[in-house]
Structures are given as structure tokens and as C-alpha cells.
Design a protein around this motif. Structure first.
Motif, short mmCIF file in Angstrom:
data_model
loop_
_atom_site.label_atom_id
_atom_site.label_comp_id
_atom_site.label_asym_id
_atom_site.label_seq_id
_atom_site.Cartn_x
_atom_site.Cartn_y
_atom_site.Cartn_z
N VAL A 120 0.84 -1.20 0.00
CA VAL A 120 0.00 0.00 0.00
C VAL A 120 0.87 1.25 0.00
O VAL A 120 0.63 2.20 -0.76
N VAL A 121 1.90 1.27 0.84
CA VAL A 121 2.79 2.43 0.92
C VAL A 121 3.51 2.65 -0.40
O VAL A 121 3.65 3.79 -0.88
N THR A 122 3.95 1.56 -1.03
CA THR A 122 4.63 1.68 -2.33
C THR A 122 3.69 2.27 -3.37
O THR A 122 4.10 3.09 -4.20
N ALA A 123 2.44 1.85 -3.35
CA ALA A 123 1.47 2.35 -4.34
C ALA A 123 1.15 3.83 -4.12
O ALA A 123 0.93 4.57 -5.08
N LEU A 124 1.14 4.27 -2.87
CA LEU A 124 0.79 5.66 -2.58
C LEU A 124 1.94 6.62 -2.84
O LEU A 124 1.73 7.83 -2.96
N GLY A 125 3.17 6.09 -2.92
CA GLY A 125 4.34 6.94 -3.07
C GLY A 125 4.31 7.89 -4.24
O GLY A 125 4.50 9.11 -4.07
N PRO A 126 4.05 7.42 -5.47
CA PRO A 126 4.09 8.33 -6.63
C PRO A 126 2.95 9.33 -6.67
O PRO A 126 3.02 10.30 -7.42
N GLY A 127 1.86 9.10 -5.93
CA GLY A 127 0.72 10.01 -5.98
C GLY A 127 -0.11 9.89 -7.24
O GLY A 127 -0.77 10.85 -7.64
N VAL A 128 -0.11 8.70 -7.87
CA VAL A 128 -0.89 8.45 -9.08
C VAL A 128 -2.28 8.00 -8.68
O VAL A 128 -2.45 7.16 -7.78
N ALA A 129 -3.30 8.52 -9.38
CA ALA A 129 -4.69 8.26 -8.98
C ALA A 129 -5.04 6.78 -9.06
O ALA A 129 -5.64 6.22 -8.14
N GLY A 132 -3.45 4.90 -6.34
CA GLY A 132 -4.06 5.28 -5.06
C GLY A 132 -5.38 4.60 -4.81
O GLY A 132 -5.66 4.16 -3.70
N ARG A 133 -6.22 4.51 -5.85
CA ARG A 133 -7.50 3.82 -5.70
C ARG A 133 -7.30 2.35 -5.37
O ARG A 133 -8.00 1.79 -4.51
N ALA A 134 -6.35 1.70 -6.05
CA ALA A 134 -6.08 0.30 -5.76
C ALA A 134 -5.53 0.13 -4.35
O ALA A 134 -5.84 -0.85 -3.65
N ALA A 135 -4.71 1.09 -3.90
CA ALA A 135 -4.15 1.03 -2.55
C ALA A 135 -5.25 1.15 -1.49
O ALA A 135 -5.20 0.49 -0.45
N VAL A 136 -6.24 1.99 -1.75
CA VAL A 136 -7.36 2.12 -0.81
C VAL A 136 -8.11 0.80 -0.70
O VAL A 136 -8.50 0.38 0.41
N SER A 137 -8.34 0.14 -1.83
CA SER A 137 -9.02 -1.15 -1.80
C SER A 137 -8.19 -2.18 -1.03
O SER A 137 -8.73 -2.97 -0.24
N ALA A 138 -6.86 -2.18 -1.24
CA ALA A 138 -6.00 -3.10 -0.51
C ALA A 138 -6.00 -2.79 0.98
O ALA A 138 -5.94 -3.70 1.82
N ALA A 139 -6.06 -1.50 1.33
CA ALA A 139 -6.10 -1.12 2.74
C ALA A 139 -7.39 -1.61 3.40
O ALA A 139 -7.39 -1.95 4.59
N GLY A 202 -9.24 -11.05 -8.94
CA GLY A 202 -9.06 -9.60 -9.04
C GLY A 202 -7.81 -9.09 -8.38
O GLY A 202 -7.45 -7.92 -8.53
N ALA A 203 -7.09 -9.95 -7.62
CA ALA A 203 -5.90 -9.49 -6.91
C ALA A 203 -4.80 -9.09 -7.87
O ALA A 203 -4.08 -8.11 -7.63
N ASP A 204 -4.63 -9.83 -8.97
CA ASP A 204 -3.57 -9.50 -9.92
C ASP A 204 -3.83 -8.17 -10.60
O ASP A 204 -2.91 -7.37 -10.81
N ALA A 205 -5.09 -7.91 -10.96
CA ALA A 205 -5.43 -6.62 -11.57
C ALA A 205 -5.21 -5.49 -10.58
O ALA A 205 -4.71 -4.41 -10.94
N GLN A 206 -5.57 -5.70 -9.32
CA GLN A 206 -5.36 -4.69 -8.30
C GLN A 206 -3.87 -4.43 -8.10
O GLN A 206 -3.43 -3.27 -8.00
N ALA A 207 -3.06 -5.50 -8.05
CA ALA A 207 -1.62 -5.35 -7.87
C ALA A 207 -1.00 -4.65 -9.07
O ALA A 207 -0.07 -3.85 -8.92
N ALA A 208 -1.50 -4.94 -10.27
CA ALA A 208 -0.98 -4.27 -11.46
C ALA A 208 -1.21 -2.77 -11.39
O ALA A 208 -0.34 -1.98 -11.80
N LEU A 211 1.18 -1.32 -8.53
CA LEU A 211 2.62 -1.35 -8.82
C LEU A 211 2.92 -0.93 -10.25
O LEU A 211 3.97 -1.28 -10.80
N ALA A 212 2.02 -0.18 -10.86
CA ALA A 212 2.22 0.23 -12.26
C ALA A 212 3.47 1.08 -12.43
O ALA A 212 4.07 1.08 -13.51
#
Length: 317
Positions: A120-129, A132-139, A202-208, A211-212
Motif C-alpha cells: 500500500v505504501v509503495t502504491a501511494l508513493g508516486p501520488g498516481v490516482a 491510489g484507488r487500488a491502494a485504498v481497496s488493498a487497505a 481480481g488481486a492480480d489486476a489490483q496489484a498491477a 505497482l504500475a
């Protein structure tokens, strides 16, 4: 003192073997589950080792970090370290190995929670929308896990008097715990439903999405950490469901070679059965996105049933 030193020296090779097998098996298990789901969906069966090849290809690739991701390497390393530490503390084919005193349900679930938090922290780092949405779902999945784990740990503590994993498994080998098997199995099922967030549809799509903006060795470390977390949850639940399949070190002496081979076979069998159950659940019951509330309800149901069965058995036993 000498007895403890001897036990540590003799057990270290087995601990290394456990960790090596866990690392080798983690992407294979993910590849097996994903391959079965895709194959049963009529889209052809990908090779089981495809995920390992992808991780190795990522590790050999030079990653270019975009702006705002300077700490990505540190987060990826910490995430992988947390997943590896959790795997070291969850017995696979034998228990009573060095470090068993640190093996505790609260510590292991905390480490696995940190591994998910690292994503989640890695996904939020760049500030990409999108990330960020995927990180919220993972959280949200992480919050679900934190809601269920206290119930599971309470059931285990009330049933056996211990929360250490090695102590729990040793206690479950005793004849007087036979009547407590049902609540412990229900608690293990709650662990699976709540903890295996990375393995649902759906986990792989969320991770993609998450971690894009990560590639190269950092992405390889994060993907391996995801796979290790999945195998750790499955191994922990399998240990609680079938503790008799694990070999046990006696005193300073490691288990006999025949017992170790039987323990490895039992671990592979438990993992295969849990993989089959996960495939069935992904195809028939739940997906990651649409089934989050259902999974939370199901996990809490297993936990509450474990409490009810535990106290009912004590009242009427």
C-alpha cells in the motif's frame, strides 16, 4: 546450555531447507492457483512456472524509478523482509526448529500485515490516482484482516492456553486436545478467508494498478513478497487443520530422515488441498472486489462459530 547450542546447530540446516523450499514453492503455488482458474475458465492453461520466470525476468531488468518513488527500493526490501520473516516463523514440514520461541500468532499475523502495508505504501508513493484507488481497496482488505485476527488469536489462546505456533502445534499433538480440533479448524478457516487477500479473484489486476510505477528488482521483490505471504497464510492454516503431518524435533536431536520426508509430503498435500479449495472459491463464491464484505462476514462467521463451539464443548464436555 550445551544442549541448546547443539539443538541450534543441528536445526539450522533444517531451517535453511524450510526457507529454501518456501521460497521455491511460493510462486509455484500462485502459478498453480491462477493456472487452474484460467484453465477451468476455458482460456487455456498457462505453465505453472510462468510466474517464476516473470519474477526472474523482472529481477534482471533495470528499473527506472519515476519522480516521487525514491524510497521504493527501501519499501520493497522491507516488504520482502517482513514476508520472509513470517515464513521463517511458520512451520512447514517440522516444528521445534531454531527460532521456535519467537513463533507467535500475533507476531506472524503482524508481519504479514506489514507485508501488505508495504504494498500500500509503495502504491501511494508516486501520488498516481489509479495506484491510489487500488491502494485504498488493498487497505480495506488489511482492515478486514485486523478485525478478524483478534478473534482467531483469542480462540487459540482459550482453546490451548498458548498463542505460540510451535507450542500450539505441540499442544495439538496431545490426546486431551482432540475435542478442541473443531474450533481450531474453524479458526484456521477464518485465517484463510481474512488473510488470503492476494489470492482471490481480481488481486492480480489490483496489484498491477498498485505497482504500475514500479519495475525491475523492486517489482520482483514485491511480487515475491506477495507470493510468500499467500503461502505463509496457507501453511499456517494447514498446520492448524492437520498438525499431525509435521515432524517434531525431540530434545537436541532433529527429526529422523523418514519423518522429515513424510513431513514434506504432508505439507505439499495440505497445500494442494488448500489450493483446490481456493480455486473452487474463486470460481464459485467470491472475488476480491465484489466479495470484500462477504469475505469479512464469512471470516467473522468462522471466528464466532469457533468461539461458540469452544465454549459449548467446555460446557457439555
Amino acid at each position: 546450555m550445551m544442549r541448546d547450542v547443539l539443538a541450534c546447530v543441528l536445526g539450522l540446516p533444517l531451517l535453511g531447507l524450510h526457507l529454501a523450499l518456501t521460497i521455491a514453492m511460493a510462486p509455484v503455488v500462485r502459478g498453480l492457483v491462477d493456472g487452474c482458474v484460467v484453465g477451468l475458465g476455458g482460456r487455456g492453461v498457462p505453465p505453472v512456472l510462468m510466474r517464476w520466470r516473470w519474477i526472474l525476468a523482472l529481477a534482471r531488468r533495470r528499473g527506472v524509478r519515476v519522480a516521487g518513488t525514491a524510497a521504493t527500493g527501501l519499501a520493497a526490501g522491507a516488504t520482502l523482509a517482513a514476508a520472509l520473516a513470517a515464513c521463517c516463523l511458520v512451520p512447514s514440514f517440522a516444528f521445534g526448529l531454531p527460532g521456535a520461541g519467537l513463533s507467535d500468532l500475533l507476531l506472524v499475523t503482524g508481519l504479514l500485515g506489514l507485508a501488505r502495508l508495504g504494498l500500500v505504501v509503495t502504491a501511494l508513493g508516486p501520488g498516481v490516482a489509479r495506484a491510489g484507488r487500488a491502494a485504498v481497496s488493498a487497505a480495506m482488505g488489511l482492515a478486514m484482516m485486523q478485525a478478524v485476527m483478534p478473534v482467531v488469536i483469542a480462540v487459540v489462546g482459550l482453546a490451548t492456553g498458548v498463542t505460540g505456533i510451535d507450542g500450539l502445534l505441540a499442544r495439538m499433538h496431545d490426546a486431551d486436545v482432540a475435542g478442541l480440533q473443531t474450533p481450531l479448524v474453524l479458526a484456521a478457516m477464518a485465517l484463510l478467508v481474512a488473510g488470503l487477500d492476494e489470492a482471490w479473484g481480481g488481486a492480480d489486476a489490483q496489484a498491477a494498478d498498485m505497482l504500475a510505477n514500479v519495475t525491475g528488482p523492486d517489482r520482483a521483490a514485491l511480487e515475491l513478497a506477495r507470493d510468500l505471504a499467500v503461502l505463509a497464510w496457507m501453511t499456517l492454516a494447514g498446520d492448524m487443520i492437520w498438525p499431525g503431518g509435521l515432524a517434531m524435533a525431540t530434545g537436541a536431536m532433529p527429526p529422523a530422515p523418514a519423518a522429515l520426508l513424510a513431513g514434506v509430503g504432508a505439507w505439499l498435500l495440505r497445500t494442494a488441498v488448500l489450493c483446490a479449495g481456493l480455486v473452487a472459491a474463486r470460481l464459485v463464491i467470491l472475488s476480491l472486489d465484489r466479495g470484500l464484505r462477504t469475505r469479512l462476514g464469512l471470516a467473522m462467521l468462522f471466528g464466532v462459530l469457533a468461539v461458540v463451539v469452544l465454549f459449548a464443548g467446555r460446557e457439555f464436555g
